[in-house]
Design a protein around this motif. Structure first.
Motif, PDB file in Angstrom:
ATOM      1  N   LEU A 201      -5.168  -0.958   1.154  1.00 48.07           N
ATOM      2  CA  LEU A 201      -4.864  -1.300  -0.021  1.00 48.07           C
ATOM      3  C   LEU A 201      -4.249  -0.561  -1.227  1.00 48.07           C
ATOM      4  N   LYS A 202      -4.896   0.232  -1.358  1.00 49.12           N
ATOM      5  CA  LYS A 202      -4.763   1.409  -2.434  1.00 49.12           C
ATOM      6  C   LYS A 202      -2.812   1.462  -1.902  1.00 49.12           C
ATOM      7  N   LYS A 203      -2.764   1.542  -0.086  1.00 41.98           N
ATOM      8  CA  LYS A 203      -2.064   2.929   0.190  1.00 41.98           C
ATOM      9  C   LYS A 203      -0.460   1.894  -0.253  1.00 41.98           C
TER      10      LYS A 203
ATOM     11  N   THR B 122      -3.243 -10.679  -6.357  1.00 39.99           N
ATOM     12  CA  THR B 122      -2.547 -12.116  -5.921  1.00 39.99           C
ATOM     13  C   THR B 122      -1.185 -12.048  -6.864  1.00 39.99           C
ATOM     14  N   LYS B 123      -1.599 -11.308  -7.964  1.00 43.19           N
ATOM     15  CA  LYS B 123      -0.636 -10.550  -9.166  1.00 43.19           C
ATOM     16  C   LYS B 123       0.148  -9.521  -8.430  1.00 43.19           C
TER      17      LYS B 123
ATOM     18  N   LEU C 260       5.366  -7.775  -6.735  1.00 41.39           N
ATOM     19  CA  LEU C 260       5.590  -6.096  -5.585  1.00 41.39           C
ATOM     20  C   LEU C 260       6.874  -6.967  -5.021  1.00 41.39           C
ATOM     21  N   GLY C 261       6.502  -8.325  -4.117  1.00 40.17           N
ATOM     22  CA  GLY C 261       7.009  -9.108  -3.504  1.00 40.17           C
ATOM     23  C   GLY C 261       6.778  -8.515  -1.886  1.00 40.17           C
ATOM     24  N   ALA C 262       5.063  -8.193  -1.636  1.00 40.18           N
ATOM     25  CA  ALA C 262       4.791  -7.799  -0.548  1.00 40.18           C
ATOM     26  C   ALA C 262       3.155  -8.082  -0.595  1.00 40.18           C
ATOM     27  N   LYS C 263       2.973  -8.265   1.055  1.00 38.94           N
ATOM     28  CA  LYS C 263       2.022  -9.189   0.847  1.00 38.94           C
ATOM     29  C   LYS C 263       0.645  -8.112   1.601  1.00 38.94           C
ATOM     30  N   LEU C 264       0.096  -7.329   0.302  1.00 40.38           N
ATOM     31  CA  LEU C 264      -0.970  -6.580   0.317  1.00 40.38           C
ATOM     32  C   LEU C 264      -2.625  -6.393   1.100  1.00 40.38           C
TER      33      LEU C 264
END
Length: 142
Positions: free
Chosen positions: A83-85, A128-129, A134-138
């Motif tokens: 997640l952090k990466k 979620t924010k 970022l427009g990316a799925k994390l």
């Protein structure tokens, strides 16, 4: 005032006295010194925890001992490495600083810093924010 019997006033003296000293006033240094000068007996007692700076309830109880003997290591869940990466990569792709990203999601820059360093406790609302900004799925890349 006819028809009313003789007028007489019943004056009795009213004595107003101070209240007797309460327990705190009896223990006052001035009161104790006055009692010593007058020759009265003075009883002195030492309290069990006097001058030790310990509360009466600070002794080790059974529950405290059980907690101390507990060997299980309890720690909060931290942000996973993936997640952090992912947050760092998505932020770099958008060419945003941590402060700019934090402003976009209405959080403090420190929050972004903690997520990217892996020190934060994961909060699904913040994640979620971040995904929206970022427009990316994390999440869910396992």
């Amino acid at each position: 005032m006819s028809g009313v019997g003789p007028i007489s006033q019943d004056w009795e003296p009213v004595v107003i006295r101070k209240k007797a000293p309460n327990a705190a006033a009896k223990k006052d240094e001035k009161a104790v010194n006055a009692a010593r000068r007058s020759g009265a007996e003075i009883e002195t007692l030492k309290k069990a925890t006097a001058g030790t700076n310990k509360a009466a309830s600070s002794s080790t109880t059974l529950n405290t001992r059980k907690l101390d003997e507990e060997t299980e290591n309890l720690a909060h869940e931290r942000v996973p490495t993936e997640l952090k990466k992912a947050i760092m990569q998505a932020r770099m792709d958008k060419k945003l600083t941590q402060a700019q990203l934090a402003q976009m999601i209405n959080e403090k820059p420190q929050i972004i810093q903690e997520y990217e360093s892996g020190k934060a406790i994961p909060n699904q609302q913040i994640i979620t924010k971040l995904e929206r900004a970022l427009g990316a799925k994390l999440r869910g890349k396992k």
